[in-house]
Write an enzyme that holds these catalytic residues in place. Structure first.
Site, short mmCIF file in Angstrom:
data_model
loop_
_atom_site.label_atom_id
_atom_site.label_comp_id
_atom_site.label_asym_id
_atom_site.label_seq_id
_atom_site.Cartn_x
_atom_site.Cartn_y
_atom_site.Cartn_z
N ARG A 139 0.56 4.09 -3.16
CA ARG A 139 -0.25 5.12 -2.79
C ARG A 139 0.63 6.46 -2.63
O ARG A 139 0.60 7.37 -3.16
CB ARG A 139 -1.33 5.53 -1.68
CG ARG A 139 -2.04 3.72 -1.09
CD ARG A 139 -2.66 4.09 -0.53
NE ARG A 139 -3.67 2.91 -0.42
CZ ARG A 139 -4.93 3.21 0.25
NH1 ARG A 139 -5.13 4.51 0.78
NH2 ARG A 139 -5.76 2.36 0.53
N ASP A 146 -5.54 -9.28 -8.90
CA ASP A 146 -5.92 -8.45 -9.56
C ASP A 146 -4.14 -7.63 -10.01
O ASP A 146 -4.33 -7.76 -11.16
CB ASP A 146 -6.54 -7.92 -9.32
CG ASP A 146 -6.80 -6.59 -7.71
OD1 ASP A 146 -5.43 -7.36 -7.21
OD2 ASP A 146 -7.36 -6.28 -7.21
N GLU A 183 -12.31 1.20 -9.80
CA GLU A 183 -12.27 -0.14 -10.88
C GLU A 183 -13.57 -0.18 -12.08
O GLU A 183 -12.94 -0.44 -13.23
CB GLU A 183 -11.92 -2.06 -10.58
CG GLU A 183 -11.17 -1.72 -9.68
CD GLU A 183 -11.43 -1.60 -7.88
OE1 GLU A 183 -10.38 -1.22 -7.22
OE2 GLU A 183 -12.48 -0.94 -7.37
N GLU A 205 0.45 -1.15 -0.13
CA GLU A 205 0.05 -0.41 0.07
C GLU A 205 0.72 1.26 -0.22
O GLU A 205 0.58 2.34 -0.14
CB GLU A 205 -1.57 0.32 0.95
CG GLU A 205 -2.27 -1.15 0.84
CD GLU A 205 -3.18 -1.07 0.72
OE1 GLU A 205 -3.88 -1.60 -0.19
OE2 GLU A 205 -2.96 0.01 -0.41
#
Length: 650
Positions: free
Chosen positions: A221, A414, A553, A217
């Site tokens: 980010r 994903d 998404e 993360e």
């Protein structure tokens, strides 16, 4: 009797005259009403000679469906007279009334992904005009978020949208600020961007970061946000901070001796815990760091960042699997004698090496470990299944990856598949092994993971559970695949008109339509986290997945498909989603996550992730921005947090 006959004749003549007059009046009324209806329709749909002229010039034989396709893209709601041409009716189950009902679903012509709307210059021009108006509404949504963040939580990780309080759930690193930098730039919020830049320059100190944070993360980010801000603005402030942060995150690889990075990192103390003690990770976590660290390598001239992080892809490329990779990876051993190699010059990715002979389905179960509540939500709400695999001691590399049996293009899997293609694009489409790896995965996806619903024939992605069993559900997280498949089709080395590219583009359109249905079929107009498919009713929402956390998404795929195909229908769908967000999610200090999205009376949660301004609002803005300088085919590649990076030289 004469008078009687005269009276009778006069009366008959009178009524005959009145009847004729009434008929004339009625005919006039019908003509007037008919003319009014024609004028109304002509005005409503803006029929004019220009439209018809362009249409007939573009198509020698005019298909009626093309006309309806044009009408659908006029930027106005579809009139009920023509709605049956654009929508379909299906029987759905109403749990409250315990009965089946017939409901229409918009734009059903897009179900199979084969419909090609007529996109004339006139249609494009009118769509762009409308998009510019809608772009302003999205910008105002961002201004609403940023104004409140600036006043009540500036420099903090998050602004809480209901209470207006600040939150520091990401270790006190100004996550929302850093994550939103490129959104401010793209939306032309120049003064806000400059204030944020000054804060990064003067106040951002990673020594003040508190506690352990997800390596995955913080990379996508914060490191991604700083790199993207530098790529867009060319301001050295962001690159300098990215160098510091990247070096601290890199400790997760223990100087380059570990193939699998640690799951968490303490940026404030540049401290990482041994991955073997921390337990397994998902393939998305270890395979979604490479765009960021490869960019950092090229910008800093330090090849170690790229060389070490790319080893995961080399190892997985050499694994003898059918193109689909199980979701969980377990660290087992460290590389030997690799410390020197990571400091040498850049090593191009070639995908060379020996095969390990590890085939999906031959793994022994080990143990499960717990993840945080947020990580469960981010990764699809499930625990991580992990296993050990014995290494082949005869190989030079004794590091190995342990893989579980479950396969998913939603949570936990994903972005790994996303980065296979995007690394190939970032490198100038020169690293053929990466493209081959991607195409092999997409071939296997078509063979093993796709299904159709009944009665509406919606295309969806299954998860593959242990024992090769299909799990008939689709996560919102998997909705990025529409955009990814379209991007892969338009950059296919065989050409867009090749059979493979057309297959992928058709699948992209069909999956994206399904994701759109996940929004419009709920009472709130917002998509749940996941839907489960069942014959006869298409899909339903389980209570455990009946929430929306402002995910990006679906609108990401809308943007990519509109950008590549020019079809304005994706702007219409995006506008539907944005209106639902505005109506249901908007709060005094921002936009909130929503529970019970399938019901009219939703529940508001005092939480707004940084990816809402960083991804969702950015993709919506770009969807409605025909003047954008972002070039997804030749210049820019988005990381999984929607941060645009520049291509690099191979």
């Amino acid at each position: 009797s004469l008078n009687s006959r005269r009276s009778s004749y006069t009366t008959a003549n009178k009524y005959s005259f009145q009847g004729k007059r009434n008929r004339v009046i009625n005919m006039k009324m019908v003509l007037i009403m008919g003319l009014a209806l024609v004028l109304y329709i002509a005005r409503y749909y803006e029929y004019n000679w220009t439209l018809w002229k362009e249409t007939f010039q573009s198509h020698s034989s005019l298909d009626p469906s093309n006309i309806f396709g044009i009408i659908a893209h006029r930027g106005a709601p579809i009139d009920h007279v023509l709605r049956h041409k654009l929508n379909d009716y299906a029987m759905t189950y109403n749990a409250k009334t315990n009965s089946y009902e017939y409901t229409y679903y918009p734009y059903s012509m897009y179900t199979n992904g084969t419909f090609a709307a007529v996109i004339t210059p006139y249609v494009t021009r009118k769509s762009d005009e409308l998009a510019r108006e809608r772009r302003g509404h999205v910008k105002r949504a961002m201004q609403h978020v940023w104004t409140n963040y600036n006043e009540f939580a500036f420099g903090k990780d998050e602004i809480l949208p209901v209470s207006g309080k600040s939150g520091n759930g990401w270790g006190n690193q100004a996550t929302t600020l850093i994550d939103s930098l490129d959104t401010l730039w793209i939306m032309g919020m120049t003064s806000e961007f400059e204030v944020a830049r000054d804060w990064v320059r003067d106040k951002l100190d990673f020594n003040n970061a508190k506690g352990e944070q997800s390596t995955f993360e913080i990379t996508i980010r914060s490191l991604g946000g700083l790199l993207s801000a530098y790529f867009l603005s060319d301001d050295e402030v962001f690159l300098n901070k990215a160098k510091i942060l990247g070096s601290r995150i890199f400790c997760a690889f223990h100087g380059g001796t570990d193939l699998v990075p640690d799951k968490t990192v303490d940026v404030g103390r540049s401290k990482c815990k041994d991955a073997g003690k921390k337990g397994g990770q998902t393939i998305a976590e270890v395979g979604t760091l490479q765009l960021e660290f490869r960019s950092l390598s090229r910008l800093t001239g330090q090849p170690k960042f790229e060389n070490v992080t790319m080893r995961v892809f080399e190892e997985l490329l050499n694994a003898n699997v059918n193109g689909l990779y199980p979701i969980s990876v377990r660290h087992q051993r460290v590389l030997k004698n690799t410390q020197k190699t990571v400091e040498q010059k850049h090593i191009p990715f070639k995908g060379s090496g020996t095969k390990r002979g590890r085939r999906e389905g031959n793994f022994q179960s080990d143990r499960k470990h717990k993840v945080s509540d947020y990580q469960k939500m981010r990764n699809g709400g499930r625990r991580l299944n992990e296993v050990w695999v014995s290494p082949n001691e005869s190989q030079q590399l004794v590091e190995t990856l342990g893989l579980s049996n479950k396969i998913s293009l939603g949570g936990n899997g994903d972005s790994f598949y996303e980065y296979i293609l995007k690394l190939w694009l970032q490198g100038g489409r020169k690293e053929s092994k990466l493209r081959e790896m991607y195409d092999k995965s997409i071939d296997a996806m078509h063979e093993r993971m796709l299904s159709r619903s009944k009665p509406s024939n919606l295309l969806y992605l299954n998860d593959i559970e242990i024992g090769n069993r299909k799990e008939p559900k689709m996560q919102h997280l998997a909705c990025f695949m529409g955009g990814l498949l379209a991007l892969g089709a338009y950059t296919d080395p065989r050409g867009l008109e090749s059979e493979r590219a057309q297959r992928d583009l058709t699948t992209a359109k069909a999956l994206t339509y399904t994701c759109y249905q996940m929004y419009v079929r709920t009472n709130s107009g917002l998509s749940p986290e996941e839907v489960r498919f069942e014959n006869g009713i298409d899909f339903f929402v389980e209570s455990r997945a009946d929430y929306y956390i402002l995910r990006p998404e679906t609108v990401e795929s809308f943007f990519i498909l509109n950008y590549l195909t020019g079809d304005p229908v994706y702007r219409e769908w995006g506008w539907d989603v944005f209106q639902a967000i505005e109506k249901v999610c908007k709060q005094k200090y921002g936009y909130s996550e929503i529970h019970r999205v399938s019901e009219h009376n939703v529940t508001v949660t005092d939480k707004m992730e940084s990816f809402f301004p960083a991804e969702t609002l950015k993709y919506l803005y770009l969807l409605f921005d025909p003047d954008t300088k972002i070039d997804v085919l030749n210049k820019h590649v988005f990381n999984t947090e929607a941060h645009p990076f520049l291509y690099i030289s191979p």
